[in-house]
Write an enzyme that holds these catalytic residues in place. Structure first.
Site, PDB file in Angstrom:
ATOM      1  N   SER A   1       9.976  20.455 154.683  1.00  0.00           N
ATOM      2  CA  SER A   1       8.811  19.615 154.431  1.00  0.00           C
ATOM      3  C   SER A   1       8.502  18.770 155.651  1.00  0.00           C
ATOM      4  O   SER A   1       9.401  18.388 156.399  1.00  0.00           O
ATOM      5  CB  SER A   1       9.074  18.697 153.239  1.00  0.00           C
ATOM      6  OG  SER A   1       7.981  17.828 153.018  1.00  0.00           O
TER       7      SER A   1
ATOM      8  N   ASP B   1       8.569  21.821 145.454  1.00  0.00           N
ATOM      9  CA  ASP B   1       7.146  21.890 145.198  1.00  0.00           C
ATOM     10  C   ASP B   1       6.927  21.045 143.957  1.00  0.00           C
ATOM     11  O   ASP B   1       7.661  21.165 142.967  1.00  0.00           O
ATOM     12  CB  ASP B   1       6.655  23.314 144.982  1.00  0.00           C
ATOM     13  CG  ASP B   1       5.146  23.408 145.179  1.00  0.00           C
ATOM     14  OD1 ASP B   1       4.667  22.949 146.237  1.00  0.00           O
ATOM     15  OD2 ASP B   1       4.451  23.929 144.296  1.00  0.00           O
TER      16      ASP B   1
ATOM     17  N   TYR C   1       0.122  10.354 144.106  1.00  0.00           N
ATOM     18  CA  TYR C   1      -0.535   9.861 142.897  1.00  0.00           C
ATOM     19  C   TYR C   1       0.213   8.701 142.239  1.00  0.00           C
ATOM     20  O   TYR C   1      -0.136   8.304 141.118  1.00  0.00           O
ATOM     21  CB  TYR C   1      -0.675  11.007 141.885  1.00  0.00           C
ATOM     22  CG  TYR C   1      -1.561  12.142 142.339  1.00  0.00           C
ATOM     23  CD1 TYR C   1      -2.930  12.136 142.081  1.00  0.00           C
ATOM     24  CD2 TYR C   1      -1.038  13.230 143.028  1.00  0.00           C
ATOM     25  CE1 TYR C   1      -3.749  13.182 142.491  1.00  0.00           C
ATOM     26  CE2 TYR C   1      -1.843  14.276 143.449  1.00  0.00           C
ATOM     27  CZ  TYR C   1      -3.196  14.249 143.175  1.00  0.00           C
ATOM     28  OH  TYR C   1      -4.004  15.281 143.602  1.00  0.00           O
ATOM     29  N   ASP C   2       1.215   8.154 142.896  1.00  0.00           N
ATOM     30  CA  ASP C   2       2.025   7.088 142.304  1.00  0.00           C
ATOM     31  C   ASP C   2       1.211   5.901 141.774  1.00  0.00           C
ATOM     32  O   ASP C   2       1.586   5.303 140.762  1.00  0.00           O
ATOM     33  CB  ASP C   2       3.063   6.581 143.308  1.00  0.00           C
ATOM     34  CG  ASP C   2       4.213   7.557 143.504  1.00  0.00           C
ATOM     35  OD1 ASP C   2       4.264   8.580 142.790  1.00  0.00           O
ATOM     36  OD2 ASP C   2       5.068   7.294 144.377  1.00  0.00           O
TER      37      ASP C   2
ATOM     38  N   ARG D   1      11.579  14.045 141.040  1.00  0.00           N
ATOM     39  CA  ARG D   1      12.385  14.577 142.140  1.00  0.00           C
ATOM     40  C   ARG D   1      13.844  14.148 142.004  1.00  0.00           C
ATOM     41  O   ARG D   1      14.762  14.929 142.240  1.00  0.00           O
ATOM     42  CB  ARG D   1      11.779  14.100 143.468  1.00  0.00           C
ATOM     43  CG  ARG D   1      12.286  14.847 144.688  1.00  0.00           C
ATOM     44  CD  ARG D   1      11.392  14.580 145.888  1.00  0.00           C
ATOM     45  NE  ARG D   1      10.060  15.128 145.685  1.00  0.00           N
ATOM     46  CZ  ARG D   1       8.962  14.386 145.524  1.00  0.00           C
ATOM     47  NH1 ARG D   1       9.019  13.064 145.547  1.00  0.00           N
ATOM     48  NH2 ARG D   1       7.792  14.956 145.344  1.00  0.00           N
TER      49      ARG D   1
END
Length: 203
Positions: A15, A76, A161-162, A188
């Site tokens: 990432s 993902d 989007y937190d 996660r």
């Protein structure tokens, strides 16, 4: 000792997302894993052409493992909104097009909910982690957090989007929590907890 940790203490995270690198790196460091990022090896980001979180995670992890010879971890993840049929889902990062703009993406989610005329604001953050070893073996781990969409956005922390996601049982959105607080609740973190506990689902 956990067998995963004893096999190798250096992994590469497939990432370039600095938020993910920081969040995953902090969790793994406590368990003896040194995490390198794709940027450390100048790895390009492969096209995410699969139609599921698991497929895209495997695609990225396999590419990073082949390129570095190290165990590779990829995630993902995305926001799945019930009233939008699970969207943005695997398209969460690019929901508002390129370049990635999560402010625009959050507005798009809110606009789509308004247009749906559905009062259901339930949603879930979903993460699938793929761990691929140089011998070709792999494992998948899924973490999921149920919650709801709130509007307007709140808080200064987190990423993505937190600011509009409130997990079940909490009065605050993820962006209003400290990193440590979010790490204890996040999709996660839940996937990583399964990984480090050695929970190996069927491939």
């Amino acid at each position: 000792m956990n067998p995963l940790v004893s096999e190798a203490n250096k992994w590469v995270l497939a990432s370039h997302n600095q938020g993910k690198i920081r969040e995953i790196g902090e969790l793994l460091a406590a368990r003896g894993i040194v995490l390198r990022s794709a940027a450390d090896f100048s790895l390009p980001e492969p096209d995410e052409t699969a139609d599921s979180f698991a497929g895209n995670a495997l695609l990225k992890a396999r590419a990073a493992c082949r390129a570095t010879g190290l165990p590779a971890l990829a995630d993902d993840s995305g926001l799945c909104v019930t009233a939008l049929g699970g969207r943005p889902g695997i398209h969460s990062a690019r929901w508002a097009g390129e370049p990635r703009d999560f402010h625009a993406a959050m507005n798009k989610v809110n606009d789509a909910l308004a247009a749906s005329h559905d009062e259901d604001r339930s949603a879930a953050f979903v993460c699938v982690l793929a761990l691929v070893f140089p011998d070709g073996t792999h494992r998948l781990y899924e973490g999921r957090v149920e919650g709801e969409i709130v509007w307007p956005p709140r808080g200064d922390g987190g990423f993505g989007y937190d600011p509009i996601f409130r997990p079940e049982g909490e009065g605050r959105v993820f962006a209003e929590m400290s990193r440590a607080e979010k790490a204890g609740l996040s999709h996660r973190a839940r996937a990583l907890a399964k990984l480090m506990a050695g929970e190996f689902p069927d491939d």
